[in-house]
Write a protein that holds these residues in place. Sequence first.
Motif, mmCIF file in Angstrom:
data_model
loop_
_atom_site.group_PDB
_atom_site.id
_atom_site.type_symbol
_atom_site.label_atom_id
_atom_site.label_comp_id
_atom_site.label_asym_id
_atom_site.label_seq_id
_atom_site.Cartn_x
_atom_site.Cartn_y
_atom_site.Cartn_z
ATOM 1 N N ALA A 129 46.730 47.777 21.428
ATOM 2 C CA ALA A 129 47.783 47.033 20.739
ATOM 3 C C ALA A 129 48.162 45.765 21.490
ATOM 4 O O ALA A 129 48.346 44.705 20.886
ATOM 5 N N SER A 130 48.289 45.821 22.822
ATOM 6 C CA SER A 130 48.688 44.624 23.574
ATOM 7 C C SER A 130 47.606 43.554 23.514
ATOM 8 O O SER A 130 47.908 42.362 23.408
ATOM 9 N N LEU B 81 45.527 52.253 17.085
ATOM 10 C CA LEU B 81 45.718 52.312 15.640
ATOM 11 C C LEU B 81 46.314 50.992 15.187
ATOM 12 O O LEU B 81 47.352 50.567 15.673
ATOM 13 N N ALA B 82 45.652 50.330 14.238
ATOM 14 C CA ALA B 82 46.050 48.975 13.845
ATOM 15 C C ALA B 82 46.475 48.901 12.396
ATOM 16 O O ALA B 82 45.965 49.628 11.545
ATOM 17 N N GLY B 83 47.406 47.979 12.120
ATOM 18 C CA GLY B 83 47.819 47.682 10.756
ATOM 19 C C GLY B 83 48.737 48.725 10.161
ATOM 20 O O GLY B 83 49.066 49.737 10.770
ATOM 21 N N LYS B 84 49.144 48.470 8.927
ATOM 22 C CA LYS B 84 50.047 49.396 8.230
ATOM 23 C C LYS B 84 49.359 50.716 7.933
ATOM 24 O O LYS B 84 49.987 51.762 7.906
ATOM 25 N N ALA B 85 48.050 50.672 7.699
ATOM 26 C CA ALA B 85 47.301 51.885 7.373
ATOM 27 C C ALA B 85 46.953 52.683 8.621
ATOM 28 O O ALA B 85 46.411 53.774 8.525
ATOM 29 N N LYS B 86 47.256 52.105 9.818
ATOM 30 C CA LYS B 86 46.974 52.758 11.095
ATOM 31 C C LYS B 86 45.500 53.144 11.215
ATOM 32 O O LYS B 86 45.147 54.262 11.556
#
Length: 148
Positions: free
Chosen positions: A29-30, A17-22
């Motif tokens: 992530a890594s 899940l990426a960013g503020k909006a997931k």
Amino acid sequence: MRTCRLCGRRKAAEQFLAGKAKKPSSACASCRRNRQRQHIKGYYARLSPDKRHELTHKRRAESYGVDHVAYSRTAILARWRYACAYCGDHATHLDHVQPLSKGGADVESNVVPACADCNLSKGAKTLAEWSLTFGPDPRVARGTGYPF
């Protein structure tokens, strides 16, 4: 569990899940952090030395809350003919006469070239504080007669 498209490892779904909006991503992530670091490193590597210096000192001045006015590192070193302002050796560093940590501004009039030895020994001291560190070698003063 999902498989990262970059590293090929299986990891928990929360890692994708990426960013503020997931929002879902195909990279873990890594791997996303590593790619971001590589991008930033490449960006700075492509900049001219003066521009890299400018961005670094602007960030330092902001962290100390002092004024910053753009200046050219190369121009200062050339004007002083690459000589240290303190001892006359070959200068490779720039030194703030009044340190940023003590309220000195990051402007050309507060910057002089310095050799590595002088700049690193001066550190965040003012000229008056730094001059107190000079004097006879304490080993010679003890009576050995030899500075080593």
